[in-house]
Design a protein around this motif. Structure first.
Motif, PDB file in Angstrom:
ATOM      1  N   PRO A   1       0.895  -1.114   0.070  1.00  0.00           N
ATOM      2  CA  PRO A   1       0.052   0.020  -0.055  1.00  0.00           C
ATOM      3  C   PRO A   1       0.829   1.391   0.079  1.00  0.00           C
ATOM      4  CG  PRO A   1      -0.007  -1.071   1.977  1.00  0.00           C
ATOM      5  CD  PRO A   1       0.792  -1.693   1.182  1.00  0.00           C
TER       6      PRO A   1
ATOM      7  N   THR B   1      -6.508  -1.127  -7.165  1.00  0.00           N
ATOM      8  CA  THR B   1      -5.747  -0.902  -5.941  1.00  0.00           C
ATOM      9  C   THR B   1      -4.530  -0.052  -6.042  1.00  0.00           C
ATOM     10  OG1 THR B   1      -4.667  -3.052  -6.211  1.00  0.00           O
ATOM     11  CG2 THR B   1      -6.711  -2.895  -4.776  1.00  0.00           C
TER      12      THR B   1
ATOM     13  N   PHE C   1      -2.203  -4.974  -2.518  1.00  0.00           N
ATOM     14  CA  PHE C   1      -2.839  -6.218  -3.213  1.00  0.00           C
ATOM     15  C   PHE C   1      -1.963  -7.330  -3.154  1.00  0.00           C
ATOM     16  CE2 PHE C   1      -4.618  -8.028  -7.310  1.00  0.00           C
ATOM     17  CZ  PHE C   1      -5.821  -8.397  -6.929  1.00  0.00           C
TER      18      PHE C   1
ATOM     19  N   TYR D   1     -15.952  -2.713  -7.014  1.00  0.00           N
ATOM     20  CA  TYR D   1     -15.094  -1.705  -6.602  1.00  0.00           C
ATOM     21  C   TYR D   1     -16.056  -0.849  -5.511  1.00  0.00           C
ATOM     22  CZ  TYR D   1     -12.301  -2.328 -10.924  1.00  0.00           C
ATOM     23  OH  TYR D   1     -11.495  -2.947 -11.799  1.00  0.00           O
TER      24      TYR D   1
ATOM     25  N   LEU E   1      -3.986   1.283  -2.456  1.00  0.00           N
ATOM     26  CA  LEU E   1      -4.085   0.168  -1.657  1.00  0.00           C
ATOM     27  C   LEU E   1      -3.153  -1.049  -1.928  1.00  0.00           C
ATOM     28  CD1 LEU E   1      -8.083  -0.202  -1.833  1.00  0.00           C
ATOM     29  CD2 LEU E   1      -6.807   1.030  -0.010  1.00  0.00           C
TER      30      LEU E   1
ATOM     31  N   SER F   1      -5.195  -3.357   2.649  1.00  0.00           N
ATOM     32  CA  SER F   1      -4.769  -4.130   1.420  1.00  0.00           C
ATOM     33  C   SER F   1      -5.774  -5.050   1.247  1.00  0.00           C
ATOM     34  CB  SER F   1      -3.322  -4.946   1.890  1.00  0.00           C
ATOM     35  OG  SER F   1      -2.386  -3.841   1.941  1.00  0.00           O
ATOM     36  N   LEU F   2      -5.874  -5.725   0.033  1.00  0.00           N
ATOM     37  CA  LEU F   2      -6.682  -6.844  -0.471  1.00  0.00           C
ATOM     38  C   LEU F   2      -5.843  -7.987  -0.638  1.00  0.00           C
ATOM     39  CD1 LEU F   2      -8.481  -4.223  -1.036  1.00  0.00           C
ATOM     40  CD2 LEU F   2      -9.243  -5.364  -3.301  1.00  0.00           C
TER      41      LEU F   2
END
Length: 261
Positions: A27, A57, A64, A254, A62, A34-35
């Motif tokens: 990130p 992201t 990922f 999203y 973000l 974060s994903l």
């Protein structure tokens, strides 16, 4: 190293040791969310949705993380020898070893089931790690995967699995089809969510197509009664099919993620 050149972690030991391929972007800020992307059956970490999420992201600062289960993509192992237990072990290893900070689990189809299994596993074993999970976004959630698959199989396929130990399932996504083994089905029954009164303790946001033939909309709706705590909210796409990878589907995805960010 290119943007899509994977790194690897080792999971398991002895004969079960395998290298799992992953891609991770940090990130923009250490405290940003974060994903963790959990792919569908026979898909991989550079699928349409995964690549779209990687770009989205990055634009939003973000983190990922994505990876291939064993028997998928660039990870080691044979698909027909893998089980849900293997994929849960690999997911937990990626979560512990690769991710940091607050996470949102985003799972597609089989990946949605794995996401729920990971959360339940962490809540039972390492609650402090489970606390890092802000919520889940599930696309066409194939929860209790093996029971869903079994319910959709013709009688002759069930007989072949029980008698021969495997059956080749035709697939709209793979001309060669894919092998369903008795071992896979039996192992999956160790990981059922139904009737467990599992409380996720955080939002579970579902994106589901009404025209999905692989995961019927009634199956997704039933997740409301399977998970305790009134955490599940479903966004239904009237003309949506299983993949939900059209631009308009991705925009809905999203928006759900932004609610948890």
């Amino acid at each position: 190293m290119g943007a899509n050149d994977p790194q690897f972690i080792t999971v398991g030991s002895g004969a079960s040791e395998r290298k799992i391929a992953y891609l991770a972007q940090n990130p923009a800020r250490e405290d940003a969310a974060s994903l963790l992307w959990l792919t569908g059956l026979k898909s991989d970490m550079i699928s349409t949705k995964a690549e779209a999420l990687a770009a989205w992201t990055a634009q939003h600062g973000l983190g990922f993380t994505r990876f291939d289960y064993s028997g998928h993509g660039r990870s080691e192992g044979l698909f027909e020898e893998a089980t849900l237990s293997d994929w849960l072990e690999e997911t937990a290893a990626v979560f512990h070893e690769i991710t940091a900070g607050p996470q949102i689990l985003v799972g597609s189809s089989t990946g949605a089931h794995v996401a729920l299994l990971l959360l339940r596993h962490l809540r039972e074993t390492t609650p402090e790690e489970a606390a890092r999970i802000r919520g889940l976004v599930l696309i066409a959630p194939a929860w209790d995967l093996t029971e869903l698959m079994w319910s959709q199989l013709p009688e002759e396929a069930r007989s072949e699995i029980e008698e021969k130990g495997f059956w080749v399932r035709p697939s709209a996504y793979d001309p060669a089809g894919y092998i369903i083994t008795r071992q896979f089905m039996e192992d999956g029954r160790r990981h059922l969510l139904k009737d467990t009164a599992f409380d996720p303790g955080r939002p579970v946001l579902v994106l589901q197509g009404a025209e999905d033939r692989d995961v019927p909309i009634e199956h997704a709706r039933a997740l409301r009664t399977v998970l305790a705590g009134d955490w599940v909210r479903i966004t239904e796409v009237p003309d949506g099919e299983h993949r939900l990878s059209r631009p308009e589907d991705l925009e809905k995805l999203y928006a759900l993620i932004e609610e948890l960010v």
